[in-house]
Design an enzyme around this catalytic site. Structure first.
Site, short mmCIF file in Angstrom:
data_model
loop_
_atom_site.label_atom_id
_atom_site.label_comp_id
_atom_site.label_asym_id
_atom_site.label_seq_id
_atom_site.Cartn_x
_atom_site.Cartn_y
_atom_site.Cartn_z
N ALA A 1 42.06 59.44 41.37
CA ALA A 1 40.85 59.73 40.60
C ALA A 1 39.59 59.63 41.46
O ALA A 1 38.51 60.00 41.04
CB ALA A 1 40.74 58.77 39.42
N ASN B 1 47.17 52.35 41.97
CA ASN B 1 45.73 52.08 42.02
C ASN B 1 45.07 52.39 40.68
O ASN B 1 44.71 51.48 39.93
CB ASN B 1 45.09 52.90 43.15
CG ASN B 1 43.63 52.57 43.35
OD1 ASN B 1 43.05 51.82 42.56
ND2 ASN B 1 43.02 53.12 44.36
N ASP B 2 44.97 53.66 40.34
CA ASP B 2 44.26 54.02 39.11
C ASP B 2 44.88 53.41 37.86
O ASP B 2 44.16 53.05 36.93
CB ASP B 2 44.22 55.55 38.96
CG ASP B 2 43.38 56.20 40.06
OD1 ASP B 2 42.50 55.52 40.60
OD2 ASP B 2 43.63 57.38 40.37
N VAL B 3 46.20 53.25 37.85
CA VAL B 3 46.87 52.76 36.63
C VAL B 3 46.66 51.27 36.42
O VAL B 3 47.09 50.73 35.40
CB VAL B 3 48.38 53.08 36.63
CG1 VAL B 3 48.60 54.58 36.68
CG2 VAL B 3 49.11 52.38 37.76
#
Lengths: 98, 468
Positions: free
Chosen positions: B435, B394-396
């Site tokens: 995050a 997700n965040d990456v």
């Protein structure tokens, strides 16, 4: 300050530089085996453990020496073996390899 | 000038040989082709150092008592057996916790070596030796308990979530400050009790420092503890005046430090931020996330998109590692390759649970390493990629890292999957990632959301591909 100590500082700084320079070029693909391999090398403290076990006198020193050898040996044998196991799995695309 | 005896010269040269073998071995680890050999060379270096030490001790008649022999032999057999057992039994997915545990044993061993010096000498240690002894004890002890907590978190013995400690980061600062004061007192007064006090505080600090760190930050923690285990060995080397420990310890300390910096850059956070604060992201409310429309995909939709693509890029994330779906993803890749689709993998530096973990998992599933692309290799390729298959990440892949200056992940290097024609995201739900921020990618036109467990999604998609 003893001569040995300042020589040690020289060696420490030079070895750190060598470490930085070599590791900077490790591709991310190998980060895990690198870490477990490096980890095994930090088991070099086994040498200190053996010296402590050999030269210490008294029960306290004996127990500390024994534990130090055990801990360091777990680190050395486990670290090198598991790194080898991982690296065995890394293969190139068949046909592309020679 | 003090003349060295013959045995002293031999042992010095043996340690030099071991040091060279370590360096050449580490160099070998920089390429997949030479890595296995490199690891073995380092192991030979270790053997040289151990044998030379024993021979030297016998030659100078320091190793003569049966008790000493028995202690050393028993220690080597017991430690070696435990190490071999752990190394041969471990599942690849559990590698991070094993490496964490090994780090802990290494750090603990160095602290024990320094302890033996404190116990064994009544004479006043010179100041500089006192300092390295205290450092070895403190760093080694922090590494020992910190690694044990990291192990417990990764193994799921305690929750992976950050555990708040009373007083927060201030408590750690107080413990660290106290430890420093007691350690200085130990060096000045040469008091064993003070050395033990500093060690005890370090043992506590290892626990309280790692407990508040979340599971997703573990790549940084393991790297740092790895570096510490090396530093502790080097400091012990100064204390017992042993060059082998200094060389080996410095190499590992430097290697671990580089990985730590790499990881913190990849997570867009400073090391201090990771160590001393819980993650301070603005958490999107569930309401906000739940109401926006997304395009949903089924296994059949995914199968069609993937099968008729030319270039497919798989982006594996933490979710794939947790679901142990590496074999399923390989199965899907094989099915697609049979249809002439080119499948590659784009791997973010913090994709797994430790640096490079994802690569090991995929290698375990027989994915060739030249199909595994890192961030810099894969980003230029997304523009020519027909379908990106994101699995449990997700965040990456969050484009706000480029666009939203107020986002906590602004500036973090991410995989630019939005450049591809179609993005299929396999994810359990729309819940935000670590995050705690929403991902606009999920609501874009070219994005399909495939809500499912990673392993099940892949297995269903393989079935659907084979039925086309």
């Amino acid at each position: 300050m003893s001569q040995e100590f300042i020589q040690g500082v020289v060696v420490f700084v030079l070895a750190s530089f060598v470490g930085f320079e070599i590791i900077r070029r490790v591709p991310p693909t190998l980060h895990t085996p690198l870490m477990s391999g490096a980890n095994a090398i930090s088991g070099i403290t086994i040498v200190g453990a053996i010296i402590a076990a050999a030269t210490g006198s008294g029960i306290a020193a004996g127990v500390l020496g024994f534990l130090a050898v055990v801990f360091a040996m777990i680190n050395v044998i486990g670290g090198f073996l598991v790194t080898d196991r991982m690296l065995e799995m890394f293969k190139k695309v068949p046909g592309k390899s020679r | 000038m003090i003349e060295l005896t013959f045995t002293e010269v031999i042992i010095a040269l043996a340690y030099l040989a071991a040091g060279i073998l370590f360096i050449v071995g580490l160099k070998g680890l920089t390429s997949p082709r030479t890595a296995r050999k490199g690891n073995r060379m380092a192991a030979v270096g270790m053997l040289v150092a151990i044998v030379a030490t024993i021979v030297f001790l016998v030659a100078v008649e320091e190793l003569s008592s049966t008790t000493a022999w028995a202690i050393i032999a028993a220690g080597i057999v017991v430690g070696g057996a435990i190490g071999a057992f752990l190394a041969l039994r471990v599942q690849m997915v559990d590698m991070p916790q094993l490496v964490a545990a090994f780090n802990g044993f290494g750090g603990g061993a160095s602290a024990l070596v320094a302890s033996a010096v404190v116990v064994g000498t009544d004479a006043l240690l010179p100041t500089e030796i006192g300092v390295t002894t205290a450092l070895s004890l403190a760093i080694g002890a922090v590494t020992l308990t910190g690694s044990m907590i990291a192990y417990a978190k990764l193994q799921g013995l305690i929750g992976g979530k950050p555990v708040a400690i009373p007083g927060g980061p201030a408590t750690n600062a107080v413990i660290a400050g106290l430890m420093l004061i007691v350690a200085v007192f130990a060096v000045v007064t040469n008091s064993p009790a003070a050395y033990w006090g500093a060690t005890a505080l370090a043992l506590v600090l290892g626990v309280t420092a790692v407990l508040p760190i979340g599971g997703a930050d573990m790549p940084v923690v393991i790297s740092l503890l790895n570096s510490f285990s090396g530093l502790a060995a080097a400091m012990a080397g100064f204390t017992i005046e042993n060059q082998a420990l200094i060389i080996g310890g410095a190499l590992v300390g430097a290697a671990g430090m580089i990985l730590t910096l790499d990881m913190s850059v990849a997570m867009n956070r400073s090391i201090a931020n990771i160590l001393f604060s819980g993650f301070g992201g603005t958490v999107a409310s569930d309401e906000e996330i739940g109401t926006k429309p997304v395009k949903r995909a089924t296994a059949e939709d995914a199968a069609i998109a993937l099968s008729y693509a030319q270039n497919v890029m798989v982006v594996p994330g933490y979710g794939l590692a947790v679901a142990q779906a590496q074999h399923a993803v390989k199965e899907l890749a094989t099915a697609l390759e049979k249809r002439g689709v080119n499948v590659e993998y784009a791997i973010h530096p913090v994709a797994g649970r430790m640096p490079g973990h994802m690569n090991v998992l995929l290698a375990e599933a027989d994915v060739p390493y030249d199909k595994l692309l890192d961030l810099d290799q894969s980003n230029p390729k997304f523009g020519h990629t027909d379908v990106v298959l994101v699995i449990g990440a997700n965040d990456v892949i969050n484009p706000v890292a480029h666009t939203d200056e107020n986002s906590p992940i602004y500036g973090m290097p991410v995989l630019d999957v939005e450049d591809a024609a179609t993005v299929i995201v396999v994810k359990r739900s729309l819940s935000p990632g670590f995050a705690g921020i929403d991902n606009p990618l999920f609501y874009q036109d070219g994005t399909m959301m495939f809500f499912s467990d990673a392993k099940k999604a892949l297995e269903d998609t393989v079935k659907a591909v084979n039925e086309l």
